[in-house]
Design a protein around this motif. Sequence first.
Motif: not given
Length: 342
Positions: A23-24, A58-63, A92-97
């Motif tokens: 996370f930022g 947000l955790v689920s998205v970045v993981r 859920w496939r593209t987010v890296t941060r």
Amino acid sequence: MQLPSPFGLLRLSLGITAALSTFGGAFPNGDVRASLTERGAAKECNRACLSNIVDQFLVSVVRHDPFSLPLASIYKATENSHSAALTMMTLWRTVTRVNKPSLLAIDSKQGTVYFSLDIDEGGITNILRTRLKVVNRKITELEIFVNRYRGEHGFSFSAEELPSNYAVLMSPPANRTKASRKDLTSLSKALFATSSDFKVTVSDTCQFSEIGWKVVDTGVYANGTTDPLGCSWPDAHPTDKKARVALVVDEELGFVVTSGMIPGIIYPYQNVSAFIPDAMPSAQEAQDVWYAYAQAKGQGPLVAPAAGMGETLEVLQYYNDELQAMQINVYLNAPNATSLWL
């Protein structure tokens, strides 16, 4: 497909610390592992509980792990206006941060929350906007929009400026007069109504933004200004008799979220394009005149005007009996489109 088990949620709790490095910034609630335990004992989902569910989202998205979420056995979800299971969504496939939410509106009475933040997708900074509904501490509704550039809503856009522009909205004056739930609901109903008895006074410092950027009017002939425009509450405005009102009512911070389906035309605007609602005929006529002028002068290439439908999750902030902020958050759809949430 297996639904999340208590062991899965425990795994999420234990894995939060590792996820923080992606996370930022830190979560807004400090030690999430401790808060998960403390809030789990609460029977109802209060502000802290709803904020924690946003953290989990947000955790689920970045993981890339949507089923770590506390989903209801049956849930409804849309991504950029179309329905899909979370595992089939692009997000859920593209987010890296991700960063912590720049804007967070919480309605513990309805169990709803709206948040907006900048996200990183493969090195490109975009904007995520989401509305969640929670029943019995389970997510029953997810309305997700990812705006990746101006073409997806038709005008102002800045993922980079979103955090600083929204920071002031999240820190209203301590001595303010808070708006009642009744007044915030009335404000929401008035937004897209054909008529309303609710009188709106606009603050001299009201922030007017679209998708993270303060709105400016560069002028049809590039003869405008780069200074931010203030808010206004005109008599002539887009209307929607089926508008979804008071989706999120945050009495603490004075936010209210409203959704309307707004028909309009996507026009060439200098060398880009802009979405102008049909309820703004004078602006459309001015653009028609410019379009004819540009064609006569051989300017181009220009995109041809085309009809579109703007789906909004508009955010207003109201306290001290005045409108303090107006966010016109739009996602463009095909003409005559309707909302799956109606």
